[in-house]
Each structure stands twice: as structure tokens, then as C-alpha cells.
Design an enzyme around this catalytic site. Sequence first.
Site, PDB file in Angstrom:
ATOM      1  CG  ASP A 226      39.961  42.748  41.751  1.00 10.71           C
ATOM      2  OD1 ASP A 226      40.464  42.218  42.757  1.00 10.71           O
ATOM      3  OD2 ASP A 226      40.370  43.829  41.289  1.00 10.71           O
ATOM      4  CB  SER A 227      38.594  45.196  45.319  1.00 11.72           C
ATOM      5  OG  SER A 227      39.865  45.358  44.721  1.00 11.72           O
TER       6      SER A 227
ATOM      7  CD  GLU B  21      40.499  50.265  41.665  1.00 14.15           C
ATOM      8  OE1 GLU B  21      39.431  50.867  41.532  1.00 14.15           O
ATOM      9  OE2 GLU B  21      40.705  49.153  41.129  1.00 14.15           O
TER      10      GLU B  21
ATOM     11  CB  CYS C 207      47.900  42.536  44.801  1.00 18.85           C
ATOM     12  SG  CYS C 207      46.561  43.720  44.463  1.00 18.85           S
ATOM     13  CB  THR C 208      44.524  40.457  40.543  1.00 12.57           C
ATOM     14  OG1 THR C 208      43.506  41.141  41.304  1.00 12.57           O
ATOM     15  CG2 THR C 208      44.553  38.993  40.946  1.00 12.57           C
ATOM     16  CG  HIS C 209      44.459  46.287  41.688  1.00 13.06           C
ATOM     17  ND1 HIS C 209      43.549  45.402  42.211  1.00 13.06           N
ATOM     18  CD2 HIS C 209      43.771  47.434  41.409  1.00 13.06           C
ATOM     19  CE1 HIS C 209      42.356  45.988  42.265  1.00 13.06           C
ATOM     20  NE2 HIS C 209      42.462  47.215  41.785  1.00 13.06           N
TER      21      HIS C 209
ATOM     22  CE1 TYR D 145      35.998  45.488  48.092  1.00 15.31           C
ATOM     23  CE2 TYR D 145      36.274  43.104  48.090  1.00 15.31           C
ATOM     24  CZ  TYR D 145      35.490  44.216  47.852  1.00 15.31           C
ATOM     25  OH  TYR D 145      34.213  44.051  47.391  1.00 15.31           O
TER      26      TYR D 145
ATOM     27  CB  CYS E  47      40.291  39.783  44.611  1.00 16.39           C
ATOM     28  SG  CYS E  47      40.644  40.893  45.976  1.00 16.39           S
ATOM     29  CG  ASN E  48      46.309  37.619  45.387  1.00 11.24           C
ATOM     30  OD1 ASN E  48      46.904  36.557  45.459  1.00 11.24           O
ATOM     31  ND2 ASN E  48      46.238  38.293  44.244  1.00 11.24           N
ATOM     32  CB  THR E  49      42.415  41.375  49.458  1.00  8.37           C
ATOM     33  OG1 THR E  49      43.589  42.013  48.921  1.00  8.37           O
ATOM     34  CG2 THR E  49      42.159  41.887  50.848  1.00  8.37           C
TER      35      THR E  49
HETATM   36  N1  DGL Z   1      43.208  43.016  43.422  1.00 11.37           N
HETATM   37  C1  DGL Z   1      43.141  42.699  44.771  1.00 11.37           C
HETATM   38  C2  DGL Z   1      44.070  41.637  45.247  1.00 11.37           C
HETATM   39  O1  DGL Z   1      44.451  40.798  44.461  1.00 11.37           O
HETATM   40  C3  DGL Z   1      42.669  43.650  45.789  1.00 11.37           C
HETATM   41  C4  DGL Z   1      43.263  44.955  45.882  1.00 11.37           C
HETATM   42  C5  DGL Z   1      42.565  45.873  46.834  1.00 11.37           C
HETATM   43  O2  DGL Z   1      41.387  46.151  46.623  1.00 11.37           O
HETATM   44  O3  DGL Z   1      43.226  46.304  47.782  1.00 11.37           O
HETATM   45  O4  DGL Z   1      44.440  41.593  46.392  1.00 11.37           O
END
Ligand code: DGL
Length: 291
Positions: A23-24, A171, A205-207, A55, A86-88
Site C-alpha cells: 500500500d502507499s 498518515e 480506500c484501504t486507509h 498516492y 490499495c485502491n488507487t
Molecule cells: N490506501 C490507498 C487506497 O486504497 C491509497 C491512499 C493514498 O495513498 O492516497 O486508495
Amino acid sequence: MNAARFNDIHATVGHPGPIGVFDSGYGGLTILKSIRRALPDADYIYLGDNARAPYGTRSFDLVYNFTLEAVEYLFARGCQLVILACNTASAKALRTIQQNDLAALDPGRRVLGVIRPTAEQVGRITRNGHIGLFGTPGTVASQSYDLELAKLHPGLKLHSHACPMWVPLVEYKESAGDGADYFVRRDIEALFAMDKNIDTVILGCTHYPLLLPKIRLYMPEGIIIVSQGDIVAESLIDYLHRHPEMDARITRKGSIEYLTTEDAAKFSDMAGVFMGENVDARRVNFKDYIK
Ligand code: DGL
């Protein structure tokens, strides 16, 4: 691209190795936790590119390049299977890596994402077919969820809203602070202003599960909130049943290695709290592994 820019990819072809989870930053931990619950004996390498997060506000090219670099690094470390948690990265890099890069790197390895398994499940979860999506600007702009849902469950109505502030809140460890209340409430209101009949909201988004206490606070009552951890874990189990050759390429000593491209102590703190165990992360510099 240079298929052999990382040392050791060739040396690890066909050898069993850990599952790579990328992941990012911290978000992929929400996926790792569920995967590890489902497959406790497997070995894992978690890699967070915290130095270059977020990301979600970056261009297509940069996200692709960063993701490919991470995948190559994990391959060089022996991973035969890498999950883009990570979805992005799944939206902007997965298809190209699967279709173009894998053949040159090692056609026997696999890289899987998080968007398709989520889109598959959502059609079964909604009662009225009105879906909301929260995602990064990159994921929303890619329209990956629109495309997957149209293929898998035509007829569903999807409304998407980008939340550029949610990842930085996580973050920078502000997910429990007052700033988070402001942005989470504002973005939830914006989504429901588009369609007040939404009954299911994807945290795309996994965050975002790391903001769940705030999200629950402002979400209208009765809405189903879809986090991706268990969905991705279930889909991985299913994948390994259907691909015993990949299942046999996962080492199983129950180990886990945490890596970050930023400060190791900071990562260990945050990951330790979330994973509920002592985390001793190591900082990695991709340059050390490039020929
Ligand atoms: N956790 C990430 C996702 O699922 C990326 C978030 C990011 O870095 O902007 O999209």
C-alpha cells in the site's frame, strides 16, 4: 521498462516465498489484518510506501511507476503473489502490470487488486441498488468502480465522492482529532446530497477503515458500510483454492516482516497499535536493490 532492474528476481523464479502486501502507507494494514486472520500460517511481507503517500492525488504515471517499483522489489524479495492492498494502485497500475509487465518480469507470478472483489460483493449486499463510494481523487477519477459494477451488476446506481483529506488525516495520525470530524461530516453530507436513497457505502480506500469511529458518527442510520479487509481475504482464499499451483508457492511459517520507505519507528508505532502486536518495522530503500 527494464524488466531486470531489481537484483534477484530471476534467482527467485518458481521458489516459494511470502505473500507481498503493498500500500502507499498504513491503509493496507486493514487488508493485511483480515488476510492474516484467514491464512495465519502464511508468511507475509508488508510494504508501505509512506515516503511517497498519498498516492490518491498523484498522476496516473507516477502511481503506476511507484507501484511497479514496489512490485518488483517484493518479487526480488521472493514473493510469488503480491496483493495491491490499495485502491488507487489497483485502479491505476494493476491492469498494466498484469497485462504488460508480468510477462517480462516472471509470467508465473501474480499481482491481485482490491477493486474487483469489492465490486463483486457489493451487488449482493445492497437492498435497493443505490451505492455510494468514497475513494481517493485518483480512484474516483479512474471510474474503475463504475466499470466493474456495470459489468458485474448492471442496473446498480453508483454515486462517487472523492475525499482528498482522509488519507492525510490517517498518515499524519489525525484520524481521532477534531479536523477529522470536519472533513468526514462534510464528505458524508456531499455524498448523500447526490442520492439520498443510498443504502450501501463502499469505503473504497484501504486507509478509510482507520477513520471508522468518525465515519460511523456521521453516517445516516441504517446505512451498510463496506470495508474491504474481509472481502479481499475471502476472495484470496477462493483464488488459492482455484489455483493450487500458487497456493503451493506460499511459504508457511507464520512470519511477518513490516517494511516502510519512511521512518521505521513511526511506522512501528502506528502499525503496532492497529495490528495489536509489537511491530518492529525496517526502512527500505529501493535503490539498494536496483542493479
Ligand atoms: N490506501 C490507498 C487506497 O486504497 C491509497 C491512499 C493514498 O495513498 O492516497 O486508495
